[in-house]
Write an enzyme that holds these catalytic residues in place. Structure first.
Site, short mmCIF file in Angstrom:
data_model
loop_
_atom_site.label_atom_id
_atom_site.label_comp_id
_atom_site.label_asym_id
_atom_site.label_seq_id
_atom_site.Cartn_x
_atom_site.Cartn_y
_atom_site.Cartn_z
N GLY A 14 -0.57 10.82 -0.31
CA GLY A 14 0.55 10.90 0.64
C GLY A 14 1.55 11.96 0.21
O GLY A 14 1.87 12.06 -0.98
N ARG A 75 -6.32 12.55 1.60
CA ARG A 75 -6.93 11.49 0.79
C ARG A 75 -8.44 11.72 0.95
O ARG A 75 -8.93 11.73 2.07
CB ARG A 75 -6.53 10.12 1.32
CG ARG A 75 -5.01 9.89 1.35
CD ARG A 75 -4.71 8.43 1.63
NE ARG A 75 -3.33 8.21 2.04
CZ ARG A 75 -2.31 8.06 1.19
NH1 ARG A 75 -2.49 8.14 -0.10
NH2 ARG A 75 -1.08 7.84 1.65
N ASP A 106 -0.90 7.46 -7.37
CA ASP A 106 -1.93 6.58 -7.90
C ASP A 106 -3.38 7.04 -7.60
O ASP A 106 -4.21 7.15 -8.50
CB ASP A 106 -1.64 5.22 -7.26
CG ASP A 106 -2.48 4.15 -7.83
OD1 ASP A 106 -2.24 3.79 -8.98
OD2 ASP A 106 -3.40 3.69 -7.13
N THR A 129 5.23 10.58 -5.63
CA THR A 129 4.98 9.59 -4.57
C THR A 129 6.30 8.91 -4.23
O THR A 129 7.10 8.65 -5.14
CB THR A 129 3.96 8.52 -5.01
OG1 THR A 129 4.07 7.38 -4.14
CG2 THR A 129 4.17 8.03 -6.43
N ILE A 130 6.49 8.61 -2.97
CA ILE A 130 7.74 7.93 -2.62
C ILE A 130 7.78 6.51 -3.18
O ILE A 130 8.83 5.90 -3.28
CB ILE A 130 7.99 7.89 -1.09
CG1 ILE A 130 6.92 7.08 -0.36
CG2 ILE A 130 8.13 9.28 -0.52
CD1 ILE A 130 7.34 6.65 1.04
N ASP A 131 6.61 5.97 -3.57
CA ASP A 131 6.54 4.55 -3.96
C ASP A 131 7.14 4.25 -5.34
O ASP A 131 7.45 3.09 -5.64
CB ASP A 131 5.08 4.07 -3.96
CG ASP A 131 4.48 4.02 -2.56
OD1 ASP A 131 5.24 4.21 -1.59
OD2 ASP A 131 3.26 3.80 -2.45
N ASP A 133 5.68 3.98 -8.11
CA ASP A 133 4.90 2.90 -8.74
C ASP A 133 3.98 3.38 -9.86
O ASP A 133 2.89 2.85 -10.04
CB ASP A 133 4.08 2.17 -7.66
CG ASP A 133 3.12 3.09 -6.93
OD1 ASP A 133 3.24 4.32 -7.06
OD2 ASP A 133 2.22 2.58 -6.22
N ARG A 175 2.97 0.99 -0.79
CA ARG A 175 1.59 0.50 -0.59
C ARG A 175 1.32 -0.80 -1.36
O ARG A 175 0.76 -1.74 -0.82
CB ARG A 175 0.61 1.58 -1.06
CG ARG A 175 -0.84 1.21 -0.82
CD ARG A 175 -1.74 2.23 -1.48
NE ARG A 175 -1.62 3.52 -0.85
CZ ARG A 175 -2.32 3.90 0.22
NH1 ARG A 175 -3.19 3.07 0.76
NH2 ARG A 175 -2.18 5.09 0.74
N LYS A 216 29.32 -14.07 10.00
CA LYS A 216 28.80 -12.70 9.79
C LYS A 216 28.17 -12.21 11.07
O LYS A 216 27.33 -12.90 11.66
CB LYS A 216 27.71 -12.73 8.72
CG LYS A 216 28.18 -12.32 7.36
CD LYS A 216 26.97 -12.09 6.49
CE LYS A 216 27.43 -11.84 5.07
NZ LYS A 216 26.31 -11.69 4.17
N HIS A 255 6.84 6.47 8.67
CA HIS A 255 6.67 7.74 7.97
C HIS A 255 7.91 8.61 7.90
O HIS A 255 7.88 9.65 7.22
CB HIS A 255 5.50 8.51 8.58
CG HIS A 255 4.17 7.93 8.18
ND1 HIS A 255 3.66 6.82 8.79
CD2 HIS A 255 3.29 8.28 7.21
CE1 HIS A 255 2.49 6.51 8.23
NE2 HIS A 255 2.26 7.38 7.27
N GLN A 257 10.13 7.96 6.19
CA GLN A 257 10.46 7.83 4.76
C GLN A 257 9.79 8.90 3.91
O GLN A 257 10.15 9.12 2.76
CB GLN A 257 10.02 6.44 4.25
CG GLN A 257 10.79 5.31 4.87
CD GLN A 257 10.10 3.97 4.69
OE1 GLN A 257 10.35 3.27 3.72
NE2 GLN A 257 9.23 3.61 5.61
O1 F6P Z 1 1.83 6.12 -1.14
C1 F6P Z 1 2.76 6.58 -0.24
C2 F6P Z 1 2.67 5.81 1.07
O2 F6P Z 1 3.65 6.32 1.96
C3 F6P Z 1 2.78 4.30 0.96
O3 F6P Z 1 4.11 3.87 0.81
C4 F6P Z 1 2.12 3.86 2.23
O4 F6P Z 1 1.58 2.56 2.09
C5 F6P Z 1 1.02 4.87 2.39
O5 F6P Z 1 1.40 6.01 1.67
C6 F6P Z 1 0.74 5.24 3.82
O6 F6P Z 1 -0.29 6.15 3.83
P1 F6P Z 1 -0.80 6.92 5.13
O7 F6P Z 1 0.22 7.96 5.47
O8 F6P Z 1 -2.10 7.53 4.70
O9 F6P Z 1 -0.94 5.91 6.20
#
Ligand code: F6P
Length: 325
Positions: A14, A75, A106, A129-131, A133, A175, A216, A255, A257
């Site tokens: 990604g 990918r 990853d 990676t934005i994750d 992780d 993810r 609230k 996306h 994000q």
């Molecule tokens: O690993 C980055 C990420 O944006 C995850 O947060 C998300 O689950 C995944 O990629 C989405 O991947 P794709 O754009 O292939 O659907």
């Protein structure tokens, strides 16, 4: 050890904001040390198909501020097969590429780990990676921009939530990880955060919502996409069932994000690890990810970097509980 003359650089998996800043740093550092650099387009897929382009100073001009990746990314299923990896290696030999820098997360390092065992080519990786992780770096390139994009979006959602007295269930990416949800939940003033690292307890969520001030006018519940109870839609369904009087809405940020101009933090991180990666190859490092831990450059074997148990800070969840009163 053979002398390195031509480094191949690629982005994979990604995309993440800061990938271009990382490419720029690798290319310019390689040139600084009088090496050649070859860009490999579309990650492992392009390696298999022989999509190689020579890179020079100018080819990475005016990209540090741009989201996405000028090398494109993919990918690759083909790279998971020995035949695919053999084709990729043959193209590297054909283009006289004698070292590699992989920019990704990853999946990228999982592929790199296998490739490094099969073929004798020095390779290091940049965590991107934005994750966030990966083990072996405090932050990954792209995470800071992504979490700022999330809070920008949730602040806007808050405006409409407040105007209509609504409860919003907001789903963010990750993810396998809740690290985006965790930080942005705190920063956006969420009532609760639901992440895969902790068991989802819907009754605890109801307790939290009951405990909050009755007057609230807006409530935000932040949910990580990897959460095991069914994600924002399922949680939203249960909340609507329990609280028919709440005006509940679900918002999946998706996306957005992954896009946008990288933040200053991401550009600096990308530049630091980009320079360090080329220097690491020249110093004999291989099969390692170059990250930053406690503000120092660190080197982590690919197989440790991709271990899936980045610990979450339990205090963060406590902070949400205290501050959501
Ligand atoms: O690993 C980055 C990420 O944006 C995850 O947060 C998300 O689950 C995944 O990629 C989405 O991947 P794709 O754009 O292939 O659907």
């Amino acid at each position: 050890m053979a002398q390195i003359k031509n480094i191949g650089v690629f982005t994979s998996g990604g995309d993440a904001p800061g990938m271009n800043a990382a490419i720029r740093a690798v290319v310019r550092t390689a040139l600084y040390y009088d090496l050649q650099v070859t860009g490999i387009r579309r990650g492992y897929e392009g390696m298999i198909n022989g999509e190689m382009i020579p890179m020079d100073r100018k080819s990475v001009g005016n990209i540090i501020q741009r989201g996405g990746t000028i090398l494109k990314t993919a990918r690759s299923d083909a790279f998971k097969t020995p035949e695919g990896r053999k084709k990729a290696y043959d193209h590297l030999v054909e283009h006289k590429i004698d070292a590699l820098i992989a920019i990704g997360g990853d999946g990228t390092f999982t592929g790199a780990k296998v490739f490094g065992k099969e073929y004798d080519i020095p390779m290091v990786g940049l965590p991107c990676t934005i994750d966030n992780d990966l083990q072996g770096t405090d932050f990954t390139i792209g995470y800071d921009t992504a979490i700022n994009t999330v809070i920008d979006a949730v602040d806007k959602i808050r405006d409409t939530a407040e105007s209509h007295d609504r409860l919003f269930i907001v789903e963010v990416m990750g993810r396998d990880s809740g690290l985006i949800a965790l930080r942005t939940g705190i920063a956006a003033g969420a009532e609760a955060i639901i992440i895969p690292e902790t068991k989802t307890d819907i009754m605890a969520l109801f307790d939290r919502l009951d405990r909050g001030r009755k007057d609230k006018s807006s409530k935000i519940v932040m949910v990580a996409e990897a959460e095991e109870a069914g994600g924002a839609f399922e949680i939203g369904r249960q909340v609507k069932e329990k609280y028919p009087n709440y005006d509940t809405r679900i918002s999946i940020l998706g996306h957005i994000q992954r896009g946008g101009r990288p933040s200053c933090m991401d550009r600096v991180l990308a530049s630091r690890v980009g320079v360090a990666a080329v220097e690491a190859l020249l110093a004999g490092h291989r099969n390692e990810m170059v990250g930053v831990v406690h503000n120092e450059i660190s080197y982590t074997p690919f197989e440790s970097a991709i271990k899936h148990h980045v610990d979450i800070n339990p205090n963060f969840l406590k902070i949400v509980e205290i501050l959501s009163l």
